[in-house]
Scaffold this active site. Structure first.
Site, PDB file in Angstrom:
ATOM      1  N   TYR A 107     -21.337 -68.247   5.815  1.00 23.17           N
ATOM      2  CA  TYR A 107     -19.996 -68.850   5.820  1.00 23.17           C
ATOM      3  C   TYR A 107     -19.342 -68.697   4.454  1.00 23.17           C
ATOM      4  O   TYR A 107     -18.184 -68.286   4.326  1.00 23.17           O
ATOM      5  CB  TYR A 107     -20.153 -70.330   6.201  1.00 23.17           C
ATOM      6  CG  TYR A 107     -18.912 -71.189   6.061  1.00 23.17           C
ATOM      7  CD1 TYR A 107     -17.898 -71.131   7.016  1.00 23.17           C
ATOM      8  CD2 TYR A 107     -18.772 -72.080   4.982  1.00 23.17           C
ATOM      9  CE1 TYR A 107     -16.775 -71.938   6.891  1.00 23.17           C
ATOM     10  CE2 TYR A 107     -17.661 -72.879   4.861  1.00 23.17           C
ATOM     11  CZ  TYR A 107     -16.662 -72.809   5.807  1.00 23.17           C
ATOM     12  OH  TYR A 107     -15.560 -73.597   5.693  1.00 23.17           O
TER      13      TYR A 107
ATOM     14  N   LYS B 228     -15.880 -66.702   3.436  1.00 18.75           N
ATOM     15  CA  LYS B 228     -14.773 -67.394   2.782  1.00 18.75           C
ATOM     16  C   LYS B 228     -14.481 -66.790   1.400  1.00 18.75           C
ATOM     17  O   LYS B 228     -13.334 -66.741   0.966  1.00 18.75           O
ATOM     18  CB  LYS B 228     -15.074 -68.894   2.653  1.00 18.75           C
ATOM     19  CG  LYS B 228     -14.941 -69.663   3.977  1.00 18.75           C
ATOM     20  CD  LYS B 228     -13.487 -69.845   4.388  1.00 18.75           C
ATOM     21  CE  LYS B 228     -13.345 -70.885   5.498  1.00 18.75           C
ATOM     22  NZ  LYS B 228     -11.939 -71.015   5.957  1.00 18.75           N
TER      23      LYS B 228
ATOM     24  N   ASP C 206      -1.405 -67.391  21.468  1.00 23.98           N
ATOM     25  CA  ASP C 206      -2.834 -67.093  21.517  1.00 23.98           C
ATOM     26  C   ASP C 206      -3.222 -66.191  20.353  1.00 23.98           C
ATOM     27  O   ASP C 206      -2.575 -65.182  20.092  1.00 23.98           O
ATOM     28  CB  ASP C 206      -3.176 -66.401  22.841  1.00 23.98           C
ATOM     29  CG  ASP C 206      -2.933 -67.328  24.020  1.00 23.98           C
ATOM     30  OD1 ASP C 206      -3.446 -68.463  23.972  1.00 23.98           O
ATOM     31  OD2 ASP C 206      -2.200 -66.939  24.944  1.00 23.98           O
TER      32      ASP C 206
END
Lengths: 474, 251
Positions: B157, B161, B65
């Site tokens: 975004y 990045k 996880d």
């Protein structure tokens, strides 16, 4: 500081290393101790990735590499070469090459009892790989003629191991132990008396692989040194035709020399050295190699013939070309050497056929008979060994050799660890059924598992529960 | 350890259900029975993928996880992931989100930064140390051309990045002397679930093409690759354009 490996954590001075096949480079902290005290420093200096010794780097794969760890080069451990001219026993430092040993002892009428196909192996490396030679069928492997080994274990303890003393278990775990029992610093060799520096060679041409095997078998019955070079690029009926050479140390009268002149060491020439080639797949091509093989075959006399050859050319034919491994280009090459037991002799030809059907170009192939050796991780067993050189930049090489691995294991055979660079870890216990026995002795010598190498990690030779020492809490 | 044929023994994928990540995992040259460790927030989906990988010739497949949005104990996570060493580590988490929302909703904007950059940093720090210690391996980090010059259509975004891209290149400079390859991958528009609702644009590509490019760069000298390769030059040109012209280009 040339003699100290820097501990992992300090960024500087990691050096990229590969084996002779020039594949899978990794970086390590490299030390060059000149004496045992400096060696102890380099050993104690280890981080979580441990230590592995490295001789002349002639293992084809990753046996003398240790990614992120320390590599102890033995190139400065060269101080000792003491021959007792009466018994023929010699104490030799681990970093000295076999060629250098020959230079020293041959004029006094002695020769190493076993030599591999190159003079450029260190004494330490020859023991750690328990190398074999052309007289294996008769005299066994290198370590059978080693009477004592000086070893510095992962704990830093200096031990003197003898093949039949109280520490004989440790001796035989070190013989063929791939450097994982500790660093060999010196060894005592029992040499062989010889009268000249030449070899009487009987050369016989063979028609195909089955014929090569028959002729080699016959030669083994009488000759001290035998080997078969076979052409496995040639297809069809002549597949595996070759040249069987049977040799013996020449006598002075055969050479028409006095006993003193007979021992004069002939020149040890390097005719050429290959520069780095930029091409990925190198400059060798299957068709050119096939042509070369054809010429080489035809050059040999059609009828069995006796000639005399200087020891260098007879024992170490490839050494005349320096860095010949560069011919294979940037991608590198591998040598696949396996042995199959006598009862599986009939499998050898199908194995070769399968490789050829898979389109694998075999540039160089050498066939030899072996017999058992005492070490639990020793390669030789009684049977047939074939060593084949293959460029790595070959399509489908992986699956083809994986299938061959399985076939070899099924037959009760094995792959030579000193040559391996690609086999699967789960086949090791199958091929080496005495692996656990070796591990037990090894763990006793090095309970903290300081000795580690890329080969060891790739094949899980040293038993580790999960993860590696130090890595989980590095 | 990678073998002489460049085949890997073990791979760790962060973003364990990422289409691009999985395409890379499947495309890597590997030995029979190579092990895989998948890490991500969506355990049920990763377990299905693990089962599928098991039937494709992979050996041990582990599922861990990891949630970049809510990272807990990154040190423990990476230690667990590195119970055995890895030849390749792929970081392929990514969340494009909706720029229109992110332009107005601070929480959404921050969420994009978290998933695509901030939440990955602690794990990357730990992974960098692990790889440096083991002294071999390749770290593949999925960046994007969208990070090279911000556009109205996806600048949040893109900014995240860009941060990831810069951080990774810095990490590379700090560990590549140790024998570790760090590869920044800047694809153009990749046709995946994440982009299914968008109209394809020029130079779009597929997860398999990205995987091919990564495999080709593995173990080599490359530090940054574009997919398709021509984007290296297209982006160089676009970066050089004056802002006034750049803004007038069709979205």
């Amino acid at each position: 500081m040339r003699n100290t490996a820097r501990p992992p954590g300090d960024g500087a001075h990691r050096q990229a290393l590969t084996g002779w096949g020039r594949t899978a480079p990794t970086r390590a902290f490299v030390a060059h101790p000149a004496e045992t005290a400096e060696l102890a420093i380099a050993m104690n200096d280890h981080g979580p990735r441990g230590v592995i010794p490295r001789g002349l780097g002639r293992s084809y794969g990753d046996a003398a590499q240790n990614a992120g760890g320390n590599v102890v080069c033995t190139d400065r451990l060269v101080g000792r070469c003491e021959l007792d001219p009466v018994s023929g026993r010699a104490w030799v430092s681990a970093g000295i090459s076999l060629g250098k040993v020959i230079d020293q002892v041959l004029p006094r009428g002695w020769f190493p009892a076993v030599v591999p196909g190159t003079q450029y192996v260190s004494i330490g490396g020859a023991i750690a790989s328990d190398v074999h030679g052309k007289n294996h069928h008769r005299d066994g492997s290198f370590c059978g003629h080693v009477t004592a080994i000086e070893l510095v274990t992962g704990l830093g303890t200096q031990l003197t191991l003898t093949s039949n003393g109280t520490e004989s278990e440790a001796f035989w775990a070190t013989a063929g132990g791939m450097g994982l029992t500790g660093v060999i610093t010196a060894a005592q060799l029992q040499l062989r008396p010889v009268q000249t520096a030449h070899v009487r060679v009987e050369t016989t041409r063979t028609n195909d692989l089955a014929d090569s095997m028959d002729v080699l078998n016959e030669a083994d019955a009488t000759a001290q040194y035998t080997v078969a070079w076979v052409d496995l690029l040639r297809r069809g009926r002549g597949r595996g035709r070759g040249i069987v050479t049977a040799g013996a140390h020449a006598l002075p009268e055969e050479l028409g020399a006095t006993s003193e002149a007979g021992l004069k060491v002939p020149p040890n020439r390097r005719l050429a050295s290959v520069p780095s080639v930029p091409m990925r797949a190198g400059v060798l091509h299957p068709k050119a190699m096939a042509l070369f093989n054809d010429v080489y075959f035809r050059r040999a006399p059609a009828r069995p013939t006796t000639t005399f050859a200087p020891i260098w050319g007879y024992f170490f034919p490839l050494d005349v070309v320096g860095h010949w491994n560069r011919l294979y280009g940037r991608a590198g090459m591998l040598q696949y050497q396996f042995v199959i037991p006598d009862h599986a002799t009939d499998q050898l030809i199908p194995m070769v056929d399968r490789l050829m059907a898979d389109g694998i170009p075999i540039y160089l192939a050498v066939l030899k008979r072996l017999r058992d050796v005492p070490g639990p991780l020793g390669f030789p067993i009684s049977g047939w060994t074939l060593a084949i050189d293959i460029p790595v930049a070959v399509t489908n090489l992986g699956p083809a050799l994986d299938r061959l691995d399985a076939h070899v294991a099924e037959c009760g055979g094995r792959i030579y660890l000193a040559k391996d660079s690609r086999m699967r870890a789960d086949l090791v216990p199958v091929m080496y059924p005495r692996l656990d026995e070796w591990r037990a002795v090894r763990d006793r010598l090095d309970p903290e598992k300081v000795m580690q190498s890329d080969l060891d990690r790739r094949l899980s030779l040293v038993a580790r529960s999960s993860g590696y020492k130090g890595l989980l809490n590095a | 350890m990678r073998d002489a044929l460049g085949r890997i023994q073990s791979v760790l994928l962060i973003g364990g259900s990422s289409e691009i990540g999985l395409a890379i995992v499947r495309g890597l040259p590997r030995i029979d029975g190579a092990s895989v460790c998948l890490a991500g927030p969506d355990r049920p989906e990763m377990e299905q993928i693990a089962t599928a990988l098991g039937t494709e010739g992979f050996g041990a497949v582990r599922v861990l996880d990891f949630d970049a949005c809510a990272p807990t104990d990154p040190k423990g996570f990476v230690a667990n992931a590195f119970a055995t060493e890895h030849d390749v580590v792929i970081v392929a988490t990514g969340y494009l989100g909706d720029q229109a929302t992110a332009s107005q909703d601070p929480d959404m904007a921050l969420r994009l930064i978290d998933i695509n950059f901030r939440g990955l940093v602690p794990a990357l720090v730990e992974i960098g140390q692990r790889l440096k210690t083991q002294g071999h391996g390749t770290l593949v980090v999925m960046s994007t051309v969208a990070g090279e010059r911000p556009r109205v259509a996806n600048y949040t975004y893109g900014a995240a990045k860009a941060g990831l891209d810069a951080f990774t290149r810095g990490l590379a400079a700090s560990i590549d002397h140790a024998g570790v390859q760090v590869l920044v991958v800047r694809p153009g528009f990749v046709r995946t679930r994440m982009t299914a609702h968008l109209a394809p644009v020029p130079f779009s590509t597929s997860p398999d093409k990205v995987a091919e490019a990564v495999t080709a760069a593995l173990g080599g000298a490359s530090k940054t690759i574009w997919v398709p390769g021509i984007l290296r030059w297209v982006m160089r040109l676009l970066r050089a354009l004056p802002e006034s012209i750049f803004r007038r280009l069709p979205a």
